[in-house]
Design a protein around this motif. Sequence first.
Motif, PDB file in Angstrom:
ATOM      1  N   LEU A   1       0.818  -1.262  -0.077  1.00 20.53           N
ATOM      2  CA  LEU A   1      -0.102   0.051  -0.012  1.00 20.53           C
ATOM      3  C   LEU A   1       0.781   1.391  -0.018  1.00 20.53           C
ATOM      4  N   GLU A   2       0.541   2.213  -0.660  1.00 16.05           N
ATOM      5  CA  GLU A   2       1.297   3.394  -1.020  1.00 16.05           C
ATOM      6  C   GLU A   2       0.163   4.652  -0.945  1.00 16.05           C
ATOM      7  N   GLY A   3       0.695   5.604  -0.343  1.00 17.43           N
ATOM      8  CA  GLY A   3      -0.242   6.744  -0.389  1.00 17.43           C
ATOM      9  C   GLY A   3       0.321   8.234   0.681  1.00 17.43           C
ATOM     10  N   ARG A   4      -0.581   8.840   0.825  1.00 20.63           N
ATOM     11  CA  ARG A   4      -0.382  10.110   1.881  1.00 20.63           C
ATOM     12  C   ARG A   4      -1.093  10.144   3.142  1.00 20.63           C
ATOM     13  N   ILE A   5      -0.629  10.409   4.291  1.00 22.70           N
ATOM     14  CA  ILE A   5      -1.332  10.695   5.433  1.00 22.70           C
ATOM     15  C   ILE A   5      -1.306  11.776   6.154  1.00 22.70           C
ATOM     16  N   ARG A   6      -2.037  12.410   6.947  1.00 24.51           N
ATOM     17  CA  ARG A   6      -1.779  13.387   7.744  1.00 24.51           C
ATOM     18  C   ARG A   6      -2.168  13.240   9.252  1.00 24.51           C
TER      19      ARG A   6
END
Length: 213
Positions: free
Chosen positions: A161-166
Amino acid sequence: MSSSKDSCGDHGRRCERRRWWRRCIGYTLLFLFLVLLAIFITWLVLRPTKPRFYLRHATVNQFNYSGPPSNLLSTVFQVTVSSRNPNDRIGVHYDRLEAYASYRYQQITLRARLTPLYQGHNDVVLWSPVLFGPAIPIAPYLCDAIKGDVASGFLQLSVRLEGRIRWSVGSWDSGRYRLFVDCPAFLTFQNGVSTAEGAIVQFQQPSRCSVEV
């Protein structure tokens, strides 16, 4: 004498303006320093911990390898991945997240876009995407490895899984951070045999994933 006094007055006004600008710049820098210090202290107190991911389930409904000279692999995977937020005071925003399957560091499925969501304190969330790999060309150096795995009925894959988080604390949100998750899946073909139509393979033992933020 009048000209000399006017010159002194102009010089005094210029000095006063310089002092005023220096004070403004100094107060601004002090304000920015205090804001950054408050953010840093809050960050240290809260100590955000990256989310923990687990591969809960994987089903391989299709795994067809054409062999030389085309070297095409067609696959269909159904996977279930869970994430737990271990933080007591910090929430996690998953702004973008994509999943795919990998075989010996080569991507063998298309990327599946997962639903963006917010994960509260100590919450657990699940994703169950279907991963498709329609006739993906396989690197020549992997041909023997695939044939050997298919013949033995044992398969080792990675669900990634790859992505962007805050991070979220109250009404404050951090900037976006890159997320990379790697979940190993050790699969055995049903009855230890694969067929030309593709065997159904199941993996049901939860596996801890490595997580980088």
